[in-house]
Design an enzyme around this catalytic site. Structure first.
Site, PDB file in Angstrom:
ATOM      1  N   HIS A 151       0.841  -1.054   0.030  1.00  0.00           N
ATOM      2  CA  HIS A 151       0.072  -0.007  -0.109  1.00  0.00           C
ATOM      3  C   HIS A 151       0.988   1.283   0.177  1.00  0.00           C
ATOM      4  CE1 HIS A 151      -1.982  -3.291   2.111  1.00  0.00           C
ATOM      5  NE2 HIS A 151      -2.802  -2.903   1.356  1.00  0.00           N
TER       6      HIS A 151
HETATM    7  S1  FES Z   1       1.683  -0.770   3.316  1.00  0.00           S
HETATM    8 FE1  FES Z   1       0.038  -1.917   3.647  1.00  0.00          FE
HETATM    9  S2  FES Z   1       1.207  -3.680   4.308  1.00  0.00           S
HETATM   10 FE2  FES Z   1       2.734  -2.101   3.696  1.00  0.00          FE
END
Ligand code: FES
Lengths: 193, 660
Positions: A151
């Site tokens: 993410h």
């Molecule tokens: S940014 Fe969501 S798990 Fe690493």
């Protein structure tokens, strides 16, 4: 209103009999027994003796050139062991704390006198993915540390989160320096025994 | 009305859970004259619960794969917290379950509990027995030892007598022999069946509560004063029984855990070698004896299955109008005769067919088996139907509340006599081999612990002598802490051994072993080991004292029993050595110990016997590292059950004073 008011003894007082006493003792002994009986089963689900024994890992640092990192497995988790360049150390030290999501100085994240060694748990604090950047070929993100592919969290050269959604810095495992080129993961001090 | 009662009422109006419990467990009217033989139903229920719980927790660690099943069981014994306790509880629990259920059934047989209107209650019970047998059999396969493997082979092959037998057996196996698919499905079914048993037990209880329990007089209850509520009278009595039962079970778990087991099952399954003396678990012995006593394969199998299935028909085979044997003067004796017959069948099953009972005038086991098999079926097919018609019964009491005149003590004496008799004929595994000299061991007996000096000396001998050919693959260096070594010493010991490690280039390199590594043997694989040892395979020694009949005494006798000049009639093959304690007398192992071969730390040179004793002590520890902790926990548990039982006894007396 206090508790004692609520638990007034009832008006028809009955003398406690021998039977009451026996019943009480027997129930107490019985409950105790069930409790003790349950314990071995609960305990059997804890890490077994050999797994506990494997929970320390020794790492030889002398093979890691500056600027590079290796991944070792400790308790089934990837541990990033990174040999930082003076430039990277400086970058990490110069960031003002106010800019950080999870404020921590670089000194708090390394062992005294071993500034060039950054040892962190390689698991993104957002939802558990493994950030990239440990291999020279991988993307390290704009803060030069690690970049999480899931993410988009970014970490700096001190393993601190610089862009969310991750809420916290990469964790630091317990470890000690056995000598300048060897560390032991899993313990906070070496026992002499 | 307080809050709690209101919540209970609210729920109960919609789901009558509380009134159900209240009705079926608390006020449930029960005959007031049930004796202790009626305890065994509830004991069976509790045993099942303990078996399911311990089984589920074992399943969390067990690996149903032929490559790892045996090792995973040893892993449970040595590494999982309290794993030894769970495994021994479960293994001995199977035995306890069958003891309790067999007594429960004999009680039904004695008091005619299967007679109208309780025929279905009985038949459901027989279904439970069948499910238990299947479950126990499949469970015994899971440790994947020699007995597991060959038991599975023999039992599944029984089905080959049926039409399309070959296909049935292959279907059971999932292959052309007992192998991984078999183990996998047995594990799945072993997990499933106990829950089927729970289901049938629910039906068993529904049927029971329809007409209530039978009772020792075998007459129906007529007046309200014949009954008492189940709680507290029978709850307290059942708990008292549980105290005694728990004591017995705990004794075996903590102090004699392998009493009912077979040493051969501590040898990993080997599809190429059948153990010389294969026997099923004791609870199958009578049926096994029936199978063997009939010299025809088909009829043997039919007789064996018939011996179980005939139980379904008892309600109709027994023609007597009277339930309880108390009022059937002849049946009473016939019943005990039948019990004895079952026991003798058990002994027959435990001995090999050629076994000769010298103290019984040279009677052969085969003949005895045929005789007792005949009597077994005679009891059901002839005695039960005919006796019910011609037997003169004593007059029945009018009600449970009418005191019956009977000579209780006489009855007790009789049962005592029979128990004594059974004790005498109970199976003694006769071996034709040389009797072993009995050594005294530091670790034997209920208080025994390992002698630390002997352990360290034994380990030294293991390292300097045994380790040249044998390994200890279930022992890790860190386990040596139990011998009294500290972490640094263990590290140093481990560093003398080399383990293969794959380096970053994919090459196998040798590195010093770490404390977490196992003490593996010197050979890379079985072929290498055989090639170096004249075709013989030096066994792994981790379990050797558990895996041989006679245990430590046997290993000691073997180590000290070599004779340089064999008796004239014995021909010793090339490269073999004469040792009268080894089965067959010829052993490939050269006499491993001789005077002067080691020097202990204090500079002394031990005698041969001393060396053997030390190394056997060490090997006994390697096989049972949990022994000391086991006994320690065991004492606490036994004391607990004594206190619990005494308390419950007085509480029971107090509660029962009101029942006249
Ligand atoms: S940014 Fe969501 S798990 Fe690493």
């Amino acid at each position: 209103m206090t508790k004692t008011e609520l638990n007034q003894p009832s008006s028809k007082k009955r003398q406690p009999t021998r039977r009451d006493f026996l019943l009480l003792t027997a129930s107490a002994v019985g409950t105790l027994g069930v409790g003790y009986f349950a314990w071995p089963f609960i305990d059997s689900m804890n890490p077994a003796a050999d797994i506990l024994a494997q929970s320390t890992v020794d790492v030889d640092l002398s093979l890691i050139p500056a600027g590079q990192a290796i991944t070792v497995i400790w308790r089934g988790k990837p541990i990033f062991v990174r040999h930082r360049t003076p430039k990277e150390i400086k970058a990490a030290e110069q960031v003002p704390l106010s800019e950080l999501i999870d404020p921590e100085t670089d000194q708090e994240r390394v062992k005294k006198g071993h500034d060039e060694w950054l040892i962190v748990i390689g698991i993104c604090t957002h939802l558990g993915c493994i950030p990239t950047g440990n291999k020279p070929t991988q993307d390290r993100g704009k803060y030069g540390g690690w970049a999480c592919p899931c993410h988009g969290s970014l970490y700096d050269t001190s393993g601190r989160v610089r862009r969310g959604p991750a809420p916290a810095n990469l964790g630091i495992p317990p470890y000690v320096f056995l000598n300048p080129t060897h560390i032991r993961l899993g313990v906070n001090e070496v026992s002499h025994g | 009305m307080d809050k709690l009662t209101r919540v209970v009422r609210w729920i109960d109006y919609r789901l009558p859970f509380f009134s159900f419990i209240d009705h079926e467990l608390r006020e449930y009217p029960t005959p007031k004259n049930l004796n202790y033989w009626w305890n065994f139903g509830s004991l069976a229920g509790i045993t099942l619960v303990v078996m399911i719980v311990s089984g589920i927790f074992l399943a969390m660690h067990y690996e149903p794969n032929t490559k790892s099943a045996f090792d995973s069981v040893e892993y449970i014994m040595r590494n999982v917290n309290y794993g030894w306790l769970m495994r021994y509880l479960h293994a001995n629990g199977a035995t306890m379950f069958f003891i309790v259920v067999y007594i429960h059934m004999f009680r039904g047989l004695y008091y005619g509990s299967y007679k109208a209107p309780r025929e279905l209650l009985w038949m459901l019970g027989v279904i439970i027995l069948l499910l238990m047998m299947a479950t126990a059999f499949m469970g015994y396969v899971l440790p994947w030892g020699q007995m597991s493997y060959w038991g599975a082979t023999v039992i599944t092959n029984l089905f080959s007598v049926f039409p399309f037998g070959e296909s049935i057996v292959q279907w059971l196996w999932g292959g052309f022999s007992v192998d991984n698919p078999t183990l996998n499905r047995f594990f799945a079914l072993h997990y499933l069946f106990p829950f089927l048993i729970v289901g049938v037990i629910v039906l068993h209880l529904v049927a029971l509560h329809q007409h209530g329990s039978n009772n020792p007089l075998g007459i129906e209850r007529k007046e309200p004063r014949d009954s008492i509520p189940f709680h507290p009278y029978y709850t307290v009595k059942d708990l008292f029984g549980l105290g005694i039962f728990g004591f017995v079970w705990a004794y075996f778990v903590f102090f004699n855990p392998n009493f009912f087991g077979e040493p051969d099952n501590y040898i990993p399954a080997n599809p190429l070698v059948t153990p010389p003396h294969i026997v099923p678990e004791w609870y199958f012995l009578p049926f096994y004896a029936i199978l063997r006593s009939i010299p025809n394969k088909l009829f043997g199998v039919i007789a064996m299955f018939g011996a179980v299935f005939i139980l379904f028909f008892i309600p109709w085979l027994d023609t007597s109008k009277v339930r309880s044997a108390t009022f059937r003067p002849i049946y009473k004796w016939v019943f005990w005769g039948f019990v004895v017959d079952c026991f003798i069948l058990g002994c027959v099953g435990a001995h090999s067919p050629d076994y000769i009972y010298t103290n019984l005038g040279g009677l052969s086991n085969q003949t005895l088996g045929q005789l007792t098999t005949f009597l077994y079926f005679l009891f059901f097919l002839l005695v039960l139907p005919i006796l019910g018609i011609y037997e003169k019964i004593k007059s029945l009491p009018k009600s449970l509340s009418e005191p019956v005149l009977q000579h209780k003590s006489h009855d007790k004496l009789k049962s005592l006599f029979i128990l004594f008799f059974l004790g005498n004929v109970s199976p003694v595994y006769g071996t034709d081999s040389l009797p072993l000299p009995r050594e005294s061991w530091s670790f034997q007996g209920p208080f025994g612990t390992y002698d630390r000096t002997a352990l360290q000396h034994g380990f030294q001998i293991y390292q300097q002598v045994c380790a040249a050919c044998h390994g200890l693959k279930h022992v890790r260096f860190r386990d040596l802490a139990a011998l009294g070594y500290n972490a640094e010493e263990i590290k140093a010991i481990a560093a003398e051994y080399k383990v293969d490690v794959i380096d970053d280039e994919g090459q196998t390199v040798q590195k010093p072993a770490l404390a977490i590594d196992v003490l593996s043997g010197p050979y890379k694989n079985e072929q290498a080991a055989r090639a170096a040892n004249n075709g013989a395979l030096p066994p792994d020694l981790s379990l050797i004292t558990k895996a041989r009949v006679g245990g430590p005494d046997y290993i000691y006798a073997l180590l000290t029993g070599y004779e340089t000049t064999p008796p004239k009639e014995v021909q010793i093959a090339e490269g073999m050595h004469y040792n009268p304690y080894f089965p067959g007398g010829q052993i490939a192992m050269t006499p491993p110990l001789s005077e002067g071969i080691v020097t202990y730390g204090d500079g002394s040179q031990p005698s041969l016997n001393q060396m053997a004793k030390d190394v056997v002590t060490f090997l006994a520890w390697a096989a049972e590292p949990e022994l000391e902790e086991r006994k320690k926990v065991g004492y606490n548990v036994l004391i607990y059950f004594i206190v619990f039982t005494i308390l419950l006894y007085f509480l029971m007396k107090k509660i029962w004073t009101k029942v006249k």
